[in-house]
Design a protein around this motif. Structure first.
Motif, PDB file in Angstrom:
ATOM      1  N   VAL A  78       0.846  -1.191   0.000  1.00  0.00           N
ATOM      2  CA  VAL A  78       0.000   0.000   0.000  1.00  0.00           C
ATOM      3  C   VAL A  78       0.883   1.243   0.000  1.00  0.00           C
ATOM      4  CG1 VAL A  78      -1.772   1.316   1.212  1.00  0.00           C
ATOM      5  CG2 VAL A  78      -1.836  -1.178   1.241  1.00  0.00           C
ATOM      6  N   SER A  79       0.644   2.139  -0.963  1.00  0.00           N
ATOM      7  CA  SER A  79       1.421   3.365  -1.051  1.00  0.00           C
ATOM      8  C   SER A  79       0.517   4.525  -1.440  1.00  0.00           C
ATOM      9  CB  SER A  79       2.552   3.221  -2.068  1.00  0.00           C
ATOM     10  OG  SER A  79       2.023   2.960  -3.362  1.00  0.00           O
ATOM     11  N   ILE A  80       0.937   5.738  -1.077  1.00  0.00           N
ATOM     12  CA  ILE A  80       0.195   6.942  -1.442  1.00  0.00           C
ATOM     13  C   ILE A  80       1.131   7.909  -2.150  1.00  0.00           C
ATOM     14  CG2 ILE A  80      -1.490   6.743   0.415  1.00  0.00           C
ATOM     15  CD1 ILE A  80       0.107   8.815   1.976  1.00  0.00           C
TER      16      ILE A  80
ATOM     17  N   GLN B  44      -3.118  10.105  -4.792  1.00  0.00           N
ATOM     18  CA  GLN B  44      -3.287   8.760  -5.356  1.00  0.00           C
ATOM     19  C   GLN B  44      -3.012   7.703  -4.293  1.00  0.00           C
ATOM     20  OE1 GLN B  44      -0.225   6.893  -8.007  1.00  0.00           O
ATOM     21  NE2 GLN B  44      -1.792   7.185  -9.587  1.00  0.00           N
ATOM     22  N   LEU B  45      -3.827   6.661  -4.293  1.00  0.00           N
ATOM     23  CA  LEU B  45      -3.639   5.513  -3.409  1.00  0.00           C
ATOM     24  C   LEU B  45      -3.500   4.262  -4.263  1.00  0.00           C
ATOM     25  CD1 LEU B  45      -3.743   4.122  -0.568  1.00  0.00           C
ATOM     26  CD2 LEU B  45      -6.220   3.936  -0.912  1.00  0.00           C
TER      27      LEU B  45
ATOM     28  N   THR C 179      -6.073   1.108  -7.798  1.00  0.00           N
ATOM     29  CA  THR C 179      -5.529   2.457  -7.789  1.00  0.00           C
ATOM     30  C   THR C 179      -6.675   3.457  -7.760  1.00  0.00           C
ATOM     31  OG1 THR C 179      -3.603   1.763  -9.076  1.00  0.00           O
ATOM     32  CG2 THR C 179      -4.061   4.125  -8.991  1.00  0.00           C
TER      33      THR C 179
END
Length: 477
Positions: free
Chosen positions: A378-380, A404-405, A416
């Motif tokens: 999981v990244s933002i 954005q996730l 996304t």
């Protein structure tokens, strides 16, 4: 059962039907040539030739109300169009027609026959390609150019022609000679910004920096030489566009003055590349229209990327000119730093030039982003970009800000999501200055393996536009 086994099994079955085919069976099933040449994938060999077969099929379907363009994002003088999705419609007898859709199938099949020679592998390549696409705007209704009532026009028939995309021969190992129909040896890499939204002008020229579009013409019918000098240095040279793939006139409706198509035939291309010690770099030079003895246009593209532990830096530039005193320059710089779970990127760009010796608008843009890995998978990303279409004129700027996730739900499924806003302080014919367009998008991507990929994406805009996109693709080699 493997595809190769199926093919060879079918050949064996056919060969056993006659004595003549049976005698050839041992030749057709021999794989020694492919192994000795280091060729893998789907292959069929004879006593001295290995035939490698690769291909791909891609499908894309779009539906919604998205064909319009958000007013104010504008068209650069010589960088292409930076349009934001917008809705539009046509009203006929009180009925509103606004839906747009398109269906596109792209496919290609490539055959490479290779044998050994005293100078290295000798190959013949044939690639066939087809794009089968239908596009419908406002359900087929349009207002005639001369004005008047809207009329229905049936969508144009899909292009079903199969074309020879590549057809060339090559020979060599560390030095390779190529001739026929193929793409250019020009290197236009090492020029994309690192920040996740990119930059406006960079997007307009298909990511990065570029000189005036289609100047000079490259690829087509070519004679090329590529040589690996060792220590990471590669040099390339070619005579390209020998078939004069220009149309009857060059530059019509663009930044450059019209020049007869035949005068643009023949482009001399030279490239020097380096890769090693954390650095990749290149310089590409091109001179167009040489077959008539006069260089009608020329261009240079250069880029360098350095990777040093936690940091990456990049610089790129492009310049072009013609014999009518038209010039264009485009530069870009970008840097990225990674600190444990965080990644920070900053980019800048500028473009300008002359038209018939008179300076045109200088344009500048900047962009930045910060990303963080929240948990495994999981990244933002948070970012923005800004662009000034004319540094000498007020109220000529546009911007985009987005969050954005990205979440890997499993090893094969990724989601996304993105929300953001486009904006401009430019006035439009139907609105006051200071327009904004908030949007949201979500995409589900699936990659189960075997080279198959698929995705579904939905996007909605404050200005009324919306779009649903489905994609699927599979390549084999």
């Amino acid at each position: 059962m493997k595809l190769k086994s199926l093919i060879l099994g079918s050949v064996a079955a056919a060969g056993l039907s006659t004595a003549g085919f049976a005698a050839d069976l041992g030749v057709l099933t021999s794989l020694d040539v492919c192994d000795s040449l280091g060729i893998s994938g789907l292959t069929i060999s004879s006593a001295d030739n290995c035939l490698q077969i690769t291909g791909e099929v891609k499908y894309e379907f779009n539906w919604g109300d998205y064909n319009g363009t958000f007013p104010g994002m504008g068209t650069a003088t010589h960088a292409g169009t930076r349009n934001v999705m917008d809705n539009d419609s046509v009203t006929v007898n009180g009925v509103v027609y606004d839906n747009d859709w398109s269906s596109d199938v792209d496919s290609w099949l490539k055959f490479v026959g290779t044998a050994s020679s005293d100078f290295g592998p000798a190959s013949a390549t044939i690639k066939i390609k087809n794009e089968h696409k239908v596009t419908v705007v406002n359900e087929g209704y349009a207002v005639p150019a001369a004005g008047g009532a809207a009329v229905y026009t049936a969508p144009a028939a899909a292009n079903a022609n199969v074309v020879i995309d590549e057809a060339y021969v090559s020979i060599g190992d560390t030095t390779v000679i190529m001739a026929g129909k193929k793409g250019s040896v020009a290197n236009f890499g090492d020029d994309e910004p690192f920040n996740f939204l990119g930059l406006f002008n960079s997007d307009a020229v298909d990511k990065g920096v570029m000189f005036a579009k289609d100047l000079p013409y490259d690829g087509g019918h070519v004679i090329q030489v590529v040589s690996d000098l060792g220590n990471g240095v590669v040099v390339k040279g070619g005579l390209e566009n020998l078939d004069s793939n220009a149309t009857a006139a060059f530059g019509v409706g663009g930044y450059y003055d019209a020049v007869a198509g035949a005068q643009n035939a023949g482009t001399l291309v030279g490239v020097v590349e380096y890769a090693g010690d954390g650095i990749t770099a290149h310089v590409t030079g091109m001179a167009g229209g040489i077959l008539d003895g006069i260089v009608e246009n020329w261009a240079v593209h250069a880029g360098v990327t350095g990777t040093f532990d936690m940091f990456k830096v990049r610089a790129a530039g492009a310049y072009s000119a013609n014999n009518a005193n038209d010039t264009h320059w485009n530069v870009l710089a970008s840097a990225e730093a990674t600190f444990d779970m965080f990644k920070i990127a900053l980019s800048g760009e500028a473009a300008g030039g002359q038209n018939a010796g008179v300076a045109v608008a200088t344009q500048t843009g900047i962009g930045g982003s910060i990303g963080a890995t929240v948990t495994e998978g999981v990244s933002i990303n948070l970012g923005g970009k800004w662009f000034d279409e004319d540094n000498n004129v007020a109220n000529n700027e546009s911007y985009q800000v987005a969050a954005q996730l990205v979440a890997a739900v499993s090893e094969t499924i990724k989601i996304t999501g993105e929300i953001g806003v486009y904006g401009t302080n430019k006035a439009a014919a139907v609105a006051t200055a200071g327009q904004t367009d908030f949007y949201g998008a979500a995409e589900l991507a699936w990659a189960p393996g075997g080279g198959f990929t698929s995705s579904v994406k939905g996007e909605v805009h404050q200005n009324g536009a919306y779009k649903v996109t489905f994609k699927a693709a599979k390549a084999f080699q």
